[in-house]
Design a protein around this motif. Structure first.
Motif, PDB file in Angstrom:
ATOM      1  N   TRP A   1       0.996  -1.103  -0.031  1.00 23.16           N
ATOM      2  CA  TRP A   1       0.061  -0.100  -0.061  1.00 23.16           C
ATOM      3  C   TRP A   1       0.911   1.225   0.099  1.00 23.16           C
ATOM      4  O   TRP A   1       0.799   2.112  -0.882  1.00 23.16           O
ATOM      5  CB  TRP A   1      -0.971  -0.104   1.258  1.00 23.16           C
ATOM      6  CG  TRP A   1      -2.153   1.107   1.224  1.00 23.16           C
ATOM      7  CD1 TRP A   1      -1.989   2.370   2.068  1.00 23.16           C
ATOM      8  CD2 TRP A   1      -3.038   1.342   0.388  1.00 23.16           C
ATOM      9  NE1 TRP A   1      -3.020   2.963   1.708  1.00 23.16           N
ATOM     10  CE2 TRP A   1      -3.730   2.427   0.699  1.00 23.16           C
ATOM     11  CE3 TRP A   1      -3.500   0.488  -0.707  1.00 23.16           C
ATOM     12  CZ2 TRP A   1      -4.967   2.753  -0.047  1.00 23.16           C
ATOM     13  CZ3 TRP A   1      -4.528   0.859  -1.275  1.00 23.16           C
ATOM     14  CH2 TRP A   1      -5.144   1.943  -1.322  1.00 23.16           C
ATOM     15  N   LEU A   2       1.731   1.037   0.943  1.00 25.83           N
ATOM     16  CA  LEU A   2       2.880   2.351   0.962  1.00 25.83           C
ATOM     17  C   LEU A   2       3.535   2.698  -0.654  1.00 25.83           C
ATOM     18  O   LEU A   2       3.555   3.574  -0.894  1.00 25.83           O
ATOM     19  CB  LEU A   2       3.731   1.995   1.757  1.00 25.83           C
ATOM     20  CG  LEU A   2       5.076   3.153   2.154  1.00 25.83           C
ATOM     21  CD1 LEU A   2       4.472   4.460   2.769  1.00 25.83           C
ATOM     22  CD2 LEU A   2       5.986   2.786   2.853  1.00 25.83           C
TER      23      LEU A   2
ATOM     24  N   MET B   1       1.122   3.957  -3.079  1.00 25.84           N
ATOM     25  CA  MET B   1       0.861   5.371  -2.559  1.00 25.84           C
ATOM     26  C   MET B   1       1.887   6.369  -3.206  1.00 25.84           C
ATOM     27  O   MET B   1       1.571   7.478  -3.737  1.00 25.84           O
ATOM     28  CB  MET B   1       0.534   5.536  -1.164  1.00 25.84           C
ATOM     29  CG  MET B   1      -0.743   5.484  -0.667  1.00 25.84           C
ATOM     30  SD  MET B   1      -1.125   6.003   0.802  1.00 25.84           S
ATOM     31  CE  MET B   1       0.083   5.731   2.092  1.00 25.84           C
TER      32      MET B   1
ATOM     33  N   ILE C   1      -5.157   9.526  -4.084  1.00 25.69           N
ATOM     34  CA  ILE C   1      -4.767   8.427  -2.936  1.00 25.69           C
ATOM     35  C   ILE C   1      -6.298   8.928  -2.328  1.00 25.69           C
ATOM     36  O   ILE C   1      -7.015   7.834  -1.462  1.00 25.69           O
ATOM     37  CB  ILE C   1      -3.829   8.960  -1.926  1.00 25.69           C
ATOM     38  CG1 ILE C   1      -2.445   8.416  -2.865  1.00 25.69           C
ATOM     39  CG2 ILE C   1      -3.731   8.361  -0.903  1.00 25.69           C
ATOM     40  CD1 ILE C   1      -1.347   9.130  -1.953  1.00 25.69           C
ATOM     41  N   LEU C   2      -6.619   9.960  -2.123  1.00 29.56           N
ATOM     42  CA  LEU C   2      -7.805  10.754  -1.323  1.00 29.56           C
ATOM     43  C   LEU C   2      -9.062  10.470  -1.902  1.00 29.56           C
ATOM     44  O   LEU C   2     -10.130  10.381  -1.340  1.00 29.56           O
ATOM     45  CB  LEU C   2      -7.550  11.956  -0.802  1.00 29.56           C
ATOM     46  CG  LEU C   2      -6.144  12.206   0.356  1.00 29.56           C
ATOM     47  CD1 LEU C   2      -6.133  13.463   0.683  1.00 29.56           C
ATOM     48  CD2 LEU C   2      -6.680  11.102   1.526  1.00 29.56           C
TER      49      LEU C   2
ATOM     50  N   GLY D   1     -10.439   8.128  -4.023  1.00 29.99           N
ATOM     51  CA  GLY D   1     -11.247   6.726  -4.069  1.00 29.99           C
ATOM     52  C   GLY D   1     -10.354   5.964  -3.855  1.00 29.99           C
ATOM     53  O   GLY D   1      -9.168   5.830  -3.737  1.00 29.99           O
ATOM     54  N   PHE D   2     -11.142   4.660  -4.047  1.00 34.55           N
ATOM     55  CA  PHE D   2     -10.197   3.295  -3.820  1.00 34.55           C
ATOM     56  C   PHE D   2      -9.675   2.732  -5.133  1.00 34.55           C
ATOM     57  O   PHE D   2     -10.253   2.324  -6.034  1.00 34.55           O
ATOM     58  CB  PHE D   2     -11.063   2.387  -3.065  1.00 34.55           C
ATOM     59  CG  PHE D   2     -10.286   0.929  -2.951  1.00 34.55           C
ATOM     60  CD1 PHE D   2     -10.825  -0.246  -3.743  1.00 34.55           C
ATOM     61  CD2 PHE D   2      -9.182   0.816  -1.863  1.00 34.55           C
ATOM     62  CE1 PHE D   2      -9.927  -1.212  -3.467  1.00 34.55           C
ATOM     63  CE2 PHE D   2      -8.578  -0.370  -1.880  1.00 34.55           C
ATOM     64  CZ  PHE D   2      -9.122  -1.369  -2.535  1.00 34.55           C
TER      65      PHE D   2
ATOM     66  N   MET E   1       0.531   5.898   6.937  1.00 30.94           N
ATOM     67  CA  MET E   1      -0.030   4.737   5.912  1.00 30.94           C
ATOM     68  C   MET E   1      -1.169   4.180   6.306  1.00 30.94           C
ATOM     69  O   MET E   1      -2.151   3.707   5.606  1.00 30.94           O
ATOM     70  CB  MET E   1       1.259   3.877   5.373  1.00 30.94           C
ATOM     71  CG  MET E   1       1.914   3.269   6.419  1.00 30.94           C
ATOM     72  SD  MET E   1       3.508   2.587   5.822  1.00 30.94           S
ATOM     73  CE  MET E   1       2.944   1.010   5.588  1.00 30.94           C
TER      74      MET E   1
ATOM     75  N   PHE F   1      -4.530   3.472   4.904  1.00 31.16           N
ATOM     76  CA  PHE F   1      -4.784   1.957   4.754  1.00 31.16           C
ATOM     77  C   PHE F   1      -6.136   1.651   5.286  1.00 31.16           C
ATOM     78  O   PHE F   1      -6.824   0.644   4.775  1.00 31.16           O
ATOM     79  CB  PHE F   1      -3.669   1.055   5.371  1.00 31.16           C
ATOM     80  CG  PHE F   1      -3.630  -0.239   4.995  1.00 31.16           C
ATOM     81  CD1 PHE F   1      -3.576  -1.127   6.044  1.00 31.16           C
ATOM     82  CD2 PHE F   1      -3.484  -0.823   3.790  1.00 31.16           C
ATOM     83  CE1 PHE F   1      -3.495  -2.552   6.078  1.00 31.16           C
ATOM     84  CE2 PHE F   1      -3.598  -2.179   3.630  1.00 31.16           C
ATOM     85  CZ  PHE F   1      -3.464  -3.111   4.674  1.00 31.16           C
TER      86      PHE F   1
ATOM     87  N   GLU G   1     -13.219   3.866   3.055  1.00 29.80           N
ATOM     88  CA  GLU G   1     -13.840   4.071   1.545  1.00 29.80           C
ATOM     89  C   GLU G   1     -12.632   3.989   0.733  1.00 29.80           C
ATOM     90  O   GLU G   1     -12.794   3.358  -0.377  1.00 29.80           O
ATOM     91  CB  GLU G   1     -14.261   5.556   1.363  1.00 29.80           C
ATOM     92  CG  GLU G   1     -15.385   5.729   2.058  1.00 29.80           C
ATOM     93  CD  GLU G   1     -16.594   4.963   1.511  1.00 29.80           C
ATOM     94  OE1 GLU G   1     -16.776   4.869   0.319  1.00 29.80           O
ATOM     95  OE2 GLU G   1     -17.311   4.220   2.173  1.00 29.80           O
ATOM     96  N   ILE G   2     -11.305   4.393   0.998  1.00 30.78           N
ATOM     97  CA  ILE G   2     -10.230   4.351   0.180  1.00 30.78           C
ATOM     98  C   ILE G   2      -8.944   3.707   0.323  1.00 30.78           C
ATOM     99  O   ILE G   2      -8.173   3.539  -0.322  1.00 30.78           O
ATOM    100  CB  ILE G   2      -9.913   5.874  -0.078  1.00 30.78           C
ATOM    101  CG1 ILE G   2      -9.383   6.497   1.208  1.00 30.78           C
ATOM    102  CG2 ILE G   2     -10.902   6.739  -0.709  1.00 30.78           C
ATOM    103  CD1 ILE G   2      -8.724   7.792   1.148  1.00 30.78           C
TER     104      ILE G   2
ATOM    105  N   ARG H   1     -11.692  -0.751   3.035  1.00 29.73           N
ATOM    106  CA  ARG H   1     -12.305  -1.150   2.088  1.00 29.73           C
ATOM    107  C   ARG H   1     -12.585  -2.761   2.040  1.00 29.73           C
ATOM    108  O   ARG H   1     -13.978  -3.166   1.932  1.00 29.73           O
ATOM    109  CB  ARG H   1     -11.810  -0.725   0.722  1.00 29.73           C
ATOM    110  CG  ARG H   1     -12.582  -0.946  -0.430  1.00 29.73           C
ATOM    111  CD  ARG H   1     -13.841  -0.026  -0.707  1.00 29.73           C
ATOM    112  NE  ARG H   1     -14.616  -0.299  -1.734  1.00 29.73           N
ATOM    113  CZ  ARG H   1     -14.831   0.737  -2.920  1.00 29.73           C
ATOM    114  NH1 ARG H   1     -14.007   1.875  -2.628  1.00 29.73           N
ATOM    115  NH2 ARG H   1     -15.365   0.406  -3.865  1.00 29.73           N
TER     116      ARG H   1
END
Lengths: 265, 287, 363
Positions: A21-22, A25, A33-34, A36-37, B119, B123, B127-128, B133
């Motif tokens: 994830w890091l 990002m 990043i902010l 949506g997914f 993070m 994480f 939502e995101i 999620r």
């Protein structure tokens, strides 16, 4: 053997998810990043990295950090080795109290020391040098190194020392050629932990430096701009901090994984 | 181990003493100073003495944060120590996978703590974030910014993710340092794997486990940055541990007096619990 | 108990051994009789530990077989081979009492409690551990711990062989003697095959019925202590055993007879004297006299003119160092006997003067 591997494998998968994830990002814009997914970067961008590599304050920051961390690790472990040997093999006035006192230096958050250290290191003229940070970190790293090394040294029977002397070894030769290899695992771990705790310590590193020795610590917090955190940049900086540490543990891996047989003296 | 008495051993310890004392004693004076005095804007210090300590110790707020802190520290110790030990026992000792394991396991330890907090902040967002999620997709109603339970879960998970590797590395090195002769003797004696663990590995790991437990205890008791960045102490004050509260008092209210007193009390609690634990663990050592 | 046969054993630590030097253990065949007390004696790096580990099963041989009572044990693990081992550094279960330590091997094999108790007490009595049975093993001194290690091997009645890997290394010197005697006594009592690895000749010679002397991965000689002393098969055995070791003097051939610096030296072996190779005369200091002193050797032994250079007192005898040209010859003189100063004549006992060719005994 096969069944046993499940545990480390699951654990590593667990560790890698947030790291994945890091890293992703770091290749996204803060908006993405902010917004949506997105499991992987939709709009792959190297902007964050570009910023870091082109802004000299950033990469000099890495160099500065590596400087004081290496200084600190070497000093801490070098000084801790003889002390740990003393605690492990000898009884002397105040030994138990001293040993515990060392640990007490890790019992207060660094924040408590920030201002006093600022005054102290300015007074001795080390402000804004890597030595200030390196020395200030010895406050918590030396006790750690002493405790770890003492723990491993106590696992080596004293008879090994005595047998060496009977065989004609001088103390320095015994220490270097025989003793240190038997506690290799402990030294490897002590080195890595000193490196690690110094590397991630931000507050003192920031407080004791201004321009010349500015470490990444200061820059990390710089990413909190008025519009909120620049997450992409932070993620990229975070990802890059993994590299020196990974290199260090790769180098000490042989020490950490080395076993020994109580063998021939 | 039968230690011999030798006062000259002090010389070996002297460098350590000098470095640490240089850093420890001088600043400590300053802190103690603050805690028993009161600052006014124009630098008039007045002796307030014991009053601050009394106020701190009797405050509801302090006790609440202390309670949360103890709950948190107990939880992560119960998870991280056995888990770390189990992983260390299961790790390979030889071969190419050793390097892979060690390097990958070390990564979470190397990330600056504010980045860790950030993070995980993203994480775990419902939502995101990958985890947030994912959990919601699995049917859990997960929102750590609103629900204290979820906030606790996220913090604990983050800490386990962040720090278990420390325990693993210590235990692994400790296991590796056990001389082979012991395993050979156990084999010759026909010992089962459980017997090997109980009579050889666990006793030999006692020191290393003590270090791991003390380290995790102290560091988790002082935890600040990760939690601050992740939840800010919230929702509400549900995850306001001691450090966070301390900073709120010191910085928010700019009251250095109570803050100093709180720091001292804080320090003393850690000191006392560590000392008790250390003595218990080392009680069986023949000195 | 078992008879151990070592059949053309060779071992290399490297993966693909090509040259002879790659082998830590050169080819050897050896038979260890059931119930015998053996010592593997040699300097560091001679391969004795390698051989021990091969016998115990901790190492698998590169070539050759090892048989316990005619069964090839090459594929068996150490516990399957039913061996016991006492290590150089004491290995005990620290958290258990002495009693539990001794009972441990039996418990793991499912022996009944009553039987366990009987055996443990019996062994504890043999080893003088009865007083400490209830104590924690970690609290004992080094010699106590080694006794526990030994005891764990002795409690099992089905042990094929007990191996000792330099077990007295960490024992205090004054206790070494006690333990050595104890081991010898134990062996006489229970007659199990025992193999004792050491670099100390005193330990080897006092413990073992037969000693296997090793050097550089080879078995140099197998024999009783007396044989090794009186008829060393190799100059190495001559040097290594005995204190001081055997004198080795360069030898030439004159008219088919061995000579040293022109003096004829009658040797014990005598008949065929080889004409090639490096020839040496070997004679132990114990078998040399000053001419005129002690038991006359008659005219049979060699007579060598020397210069006395040094006298060292070793208690019941003196070690006298003499020189013949640039060669050093040592001899032992009993307390009280006169020692000439300056020039003297040495007499070699012909029964104990040996001829060596390239290090190996002739005849």
């Amino acid at each position: 053997m096969r069944k046993r591997s499940i545990v480390p494998i699951l654990y590593i998968v667990f560790l890698m998810l947030p790291i994945y994830w890091l890293v992703t990002m770091s290749f996204k814009t803060t908006n993405e990043i902010l917004g949506g997914f997105t499991p992987w970067p939709q709009n792959f961008t190297l902007d964050s990295y570009r910023k870091i590599f082109t802004d000299s304050t950033w990469y000099m920051g890495y160099v500065a950090s590596i400087e004081y961390v290496v200084l600190n690790t070497i000093v801490s472990v070098a000084v801790a080795l003889p002390a740990a040997y003393a605690f492990s093999r000898y009884r002397f006035l105040g030994d138990k109290h001293m040993f515990f006192w060392l640990l007490t230096n890790r019992m207060a958050p660094a924040a408590v020391f920030a201002l006093p250290f600022y005054q102290l290191y300015s007074a001795v003229g080390l402000f804004d040098t890597p030595w200030a940070v390196a020395l200030s970190h010895t406050l918590f790293n030396i006790p750690l190194a002493v405790w770890i090394l003492e723990g491993f040294m106590s696992g080596v029977p004293k008879e090994l020392d005595e047998t060496a002397y009977v065989d004609g070894y001088s103390f320095p030769r015994f220490f270097v050629k025989i003793f240190i290899p038997t506690i290799a695992a402990g030294i490897g771990v002590a080195c890595f932990f000193c490196f690690m705790f110094s590397w991630v310590e931000m507050l003192l590193a920031k407080t004791l430096t201004a321009v010349a020795a500015k470490p990444i610590a200061a820059l990390m917090t710089k990413t909190a701009s008025t519009s909120g955190y620049e997450l992409g940049l932070l993620a990229a900086a975070g990802t890059l901090t993994l590299i020196p540490g990974a290199v260090v543990i790769y180098f000490v891996r042989n020490y950490i994984a080395k076993g020994f047989a109580l063998g021939r003296v | 181990m039968n230690k011999t008495v030798n006062q000259k051993a002090w010389l070996l310890v002297l460098p350590v003493f000098l470095f640490v004392a240089f850093n420890a004693i001088i600043p400590l004076m300053t802190v103690v100073n603050y805690s028993v005095q009161e600052t006014f804007g124009n630098n008039i210090f007045s002796w307030s003495g014991v009053q601050w300590f009394q106020e701190v110790l009797q405050s509801e707020r302090f006790r609440a944060s202390l309670g949360r802190q103890i709950a948190f520290t107990a939880t992560i110790l119960v998870i991280e120590i056995p888990l770390g030990l189990a992983i260390a026992l299961a790790m390979p000792r030889k071969g190419p996978w050793v390097s892979v394991c060690l390097v990958l396991m070390a990564l979470p330890l190397l990330i600056p703590w504010n980045v860790v907090g950030s993070m995980w902040n993203v994480f775990a967002l419902p939502e995101i974030g990958l985890m947030g999620r994912g959990l919601n997709a699995l049917g859990f109603d997960f929102n750590y910014t609103r629900q204290p339970g979820d906030a606790w879960f996220t913090i604990v998970l983050m800490d386990v993710w962040h720090w278990t590797s420390l325990v693993v590395l210590l235990c692994y090195a400790g296991l590796v340092a056990i001389p082979n002769d012991y395993y050979q003797a156990a084999k010759i004696d026909g010992a089962s794997a459980w017997a090997v663990f109980r009579f050889i590995q666990l006793p030999k790991l006692k020191r290393v486990l003590t270090i791991a437990i003390l380290l995790r205890f102290m560091d988790s008791f002082m935890i600040y940055t990760e939690v601050q960045v992740l939840t800010g102490g919230g929702p509400g004050s549900s995850t306001t541990f001691l450090s966070i509260d301390l900073f709120k008092v010191a910085l928010g209210q700019f009251d250095l007096g109570p803050a100093g007193a709180m720091s001292i009390v804080y320090f003393l609690i850690i000191l006392l619990l560590s000392w008790v634990f250390y003595t218990l663990m080392m009680r069986n050592e023949a000195k | 108990m078992a008879r151990i046969l070592i059949d053309q054993l060779r071992h290399a630590y490297v993966q693909n051994p090509q040259r002879p030097e790659d082998y830590a253990l050169k080819e050897m065949s050896l038979e260890l009789a059931d119930g015998g007390a053996y010592a593997l004696l040699g300097p560091s790096g001679c391969g004795k530990t390698t051989l021990l580990n091969l016998i115990s099963g901790l190492l698998h041989p590169t070539e050759g077989r090892i048989l316990f009572d005619n069964t090839d044990v090459g594929q068996l693990t150490p516990e399957q081979r039913n061996i016991a081992q006492v290590f150089q550094f004491p290995v005990v279960y620290d958290t258990m009492t002495v009693y539990d330590n001794l009972a441990f091997p039996l418990k793991n094999r499912g022996v009944a409690q009553g039987e366990i108790d009987k055996r443990v007490r019996e062994i504890a009595d043999m080893l003088d551990l009865t007083q400490t049975l209830h104590k924690r093993a970690s609290g004992l001194t080094a010699d106590g711990k080694q006794k526990i290690s030994l005891g764990r091997g002795l409690v099992r009645s089905d042990v094929n062989v007990i191996m000792f890997d330099e077990p007295l290394t960490v024992i205090d010197p004054h206790l070494k003697w006690v333990l050595r005697s104890k081991l010898k006594e134990l062996h006489t009592r229970i007659r199990r095959t025992m193999i004792y690895v050491t670099h100390d000749q005193t330990e080897a010679l006092t413990f073992a019925d037969r000693v296997v002397v090793m050097n550089l991965g080879e078995v140099v000689q197998v024999g009783t202590p007396v044989e090794l002393f009186e008829r060393p098969a190799h100059t190495f055995v001559g040097h290594f055993i005995g204190s001081p070791g055997m004198n080795a003097l360069p030898c030439a051939l004159e008219n088919g007879r061995p000579t040293f610096l022109g003096n004829t030296v009658p040797v014990a072996s005598g008949i065929e004297v080889p004409h090639d190779g490096k020839l040496e005369i070997g004679i132990r200091p114990e078998f040399i006299r000053f001419n005129g002193a002690g038991t006359p050797l008659g005219d049979a032994g060699a007579s060598i003119p020397v210069e006395v250079t040094k006298v060292a007192d070793a208690g019941r005898f003196r070690i006298v160092e003499t020189r013949a040209k640039e060669h050093r010859i040592r001899l032992l003189v009993p307390e009280g006997d006169p020692i000439p100063s300056g020039a003297a004549q040495l007499k070699f006992d012909p029964k104990h003067t040996h001829l060596y060719r390239d290090g190996w005994l002739v005849g």
